[in-house]
Design an enzyme around this catalytic site. Structure first.
Site, PDB file in Angstrom:
ATOM      1  N   CYS A 157       0.837  -1.207   0.000  1.00 49.64           N
ATOM      2  CA  CYS A 157       0.000   0.000   0.000  1.00 49.64           C
ATOM      3  C   CYS A 157       0.868   1.252   0.000  1.00 49.64           C
ATOM      4  CB  CYS A 157      -0.916  -0.017   1.218  1.00 49.64           C
ATOM      5  SG  CYS A 157      -1.922   1.469   1.359  1.00 49.64           S
ATOM      6  N   CYS A 187      -0.395   4.096   2.226  1.00 47.90           N
ATOM      7  CA  CYS A 187      -0.184   3.894   3.669  1.00 47.90           C
ATOM      8  C   CYS A 187       1.273   4.123   4.044  1.00 47.90           C
ATOM      9  CB  CYS A 187      -0.540   2.467   4.083  1.00 47.90           C
ATOM     10  SG  CYS A 187      -2.014   1.809   3.345  1.00 47.90           S
ATOM     11  N   ASP A 188       2.191   3.661   3.225  1.00 48.81           N
ATOM     12  CA  ASP A 188       3.596   3.583   3.644  1.00 48.81           C
ATOM     13  C   ASP A 188       4.555   4.467   2.850  1.00 48.81           C
ATOM     14  OD1 ASP A 188       2.890   1.664   5.541  1.00 48.81           O
ATOM     15  OD2 ASP A 188       2.972   0.066   4.049  1.00 48.81           O
TER      16      ASP A 188
END
Ligand code: NAP
Length: 313
Positions: free
Chosen positions: A139, A142-143
């Site tokens: 992701c 997300c990261d």
């Protein structure tokens, strides 16, 4: 369970809270069914982790996945949807009403709409899973921010890989896309953007064979699919976008699944069990778009509403 320790009786239970589940909830709520949505692990499903959605009509400038889901959620709740942050653990379709157990509750539902979506496929190479959170991710939204001014490798040649690679260019200094063929699967707009991006490089006809072990990702081993030549790429991060697999474990032996595990539905979103419908990616190996998932969710709800009316439930 309720105070008397009896299952909660509902007209419609929706398992999953992505675009399909929240669209189904909106339609059911507007028909005064007071649907309950079991969110699963996260509210909003996969799209909530998508940086930008540019192909959902109504948002000419695009919208963040999180923003879109927030609007879906608010709209469904406004008309009487109850959102419960819980996960279904067991289903029993042997008699009506259908029984669904969750971690903390139990429901008896006249109709069910399954919208459990799909999950990222792993490469299945040494150290991949062990290095999740240490540089391996599925992701970018997300990261990605952990990789400011660093080098990252992206695996895959589809729309997801390119879209996420483009997103990663906002953080990383260099994005190397490793693809197992010499031709991208992605659509032409993303393809053009990625190919023209100064921070993006491609490594063609190549697969990853191993991630280093240790504190954090430092390199990946590769093999050329045509020559077999082995090599390595030094990198700070590894982002994998090679497709998805439907979240249907709970329904094995209960609903008819196809050979890839997707729930089989007819044109009216009906599964092989009367009153149980499926919508979105869990039942859609073909389109897998926010708009198609939302459309399937609306369709499933319309059918469930008709079913409830016909049966006088
Ligand atoms: P996808 O289209 O199935 O692409 C998966 C990619 O991963 C392919 O390039 C495939 O290679 C590669 N791959 C699969 N298994 C692999 C393995 N074991 N090792 C190395 N590479 C592997 O999946 P997706 O990109 O997640 O897209 C899914 C659906 O969502 C598509 O319908 C897509 O159009 C849609 N989507 C749309 C958008 C958008 O419109 N903005 C954004 C994201 C997703 P091959 O090409 O060789 O098969």
């Amino acid at each position: 369970m309720t105070e008397e320790n009896t299952p909660r009786r509902v007209k419609m239970l929706i398992i999953g809270s992505g675009p399909a589940g929240l669209a189904a909830a909106l339609y059911a709520a507007r028909a005064n069914l007071n649907p309950i949505v079991l969110t699963g692990m996260d509210l909003g499903g996969q799209v909530s982790k998508t940086h930008a959605v540019e192909n959902y009509p109504g948002f000419p400038e695009g919208i963040s996945g999180e923003g879109l889901v927030k609007s879906f959620h608010e709209q469904a709740v406004r008309f009487g949807t109850e959102i419960i942050y819980d996960i279904a653990t067991e289903v029993d379709f042997s008699e009506q009403p259908y029984r669904v157990k969750t971690y903390s509750d139990e429901f008896l539902a006249d109709t069910l709409i399954v919208t459990t979506g799909a999950a990222a496929v792993t490469l299945d190479i040494p150290n991949e899973v062990e290095m999740i959170g240490r540089g391996v991710s599925y992701c970018a939204t997300c990261d990605g921010h952990f990789f400011k001014d660093m080098d990252v490798v992206v695996v895959g040649g589809g729309d997801s890989a390119l879209e996420e690679a483009l997103y990663l260019t906002h953080h990383a200094s260099k994005v190397t896309i490793v693809h197992r063929r010499d031709e991208l699967r992605a659509g032409s707009i993303l393809k053009k953007r990625a190919e023209e991006h100064p921070k993006i490089d491609f490594v063609w006809d190549t697969v990853l064979t191993e991630v280093n072990a240790g504190e954090k990702v430092a390199s990946v081993k590769t093999a050329h699919v045509k020559t077999g030549a082995e090599s390595a790429i030094q990198t700070d991060g590894l982002f994998i976008f090679i497709g998805h697999t439907p979240n249907t474990e709970l329904f094995e032996g209960k609903l008819t699944l196809d050979d890839r595990g997707y729930i089989v539905v007819d044109g009216l979103m009906q599964t092989n069990v009367k009153g149980v419908y499926a919508a979105g990616e869990v039942a859609d190996p073909h389109f897998r778009q926010v708009i198609t998932s939302a459309g399937m969710g609306a369709g499933a709800a319309i059918q469930a509403i008709r079913y409830i009316e016909e049966k006088g439930l």
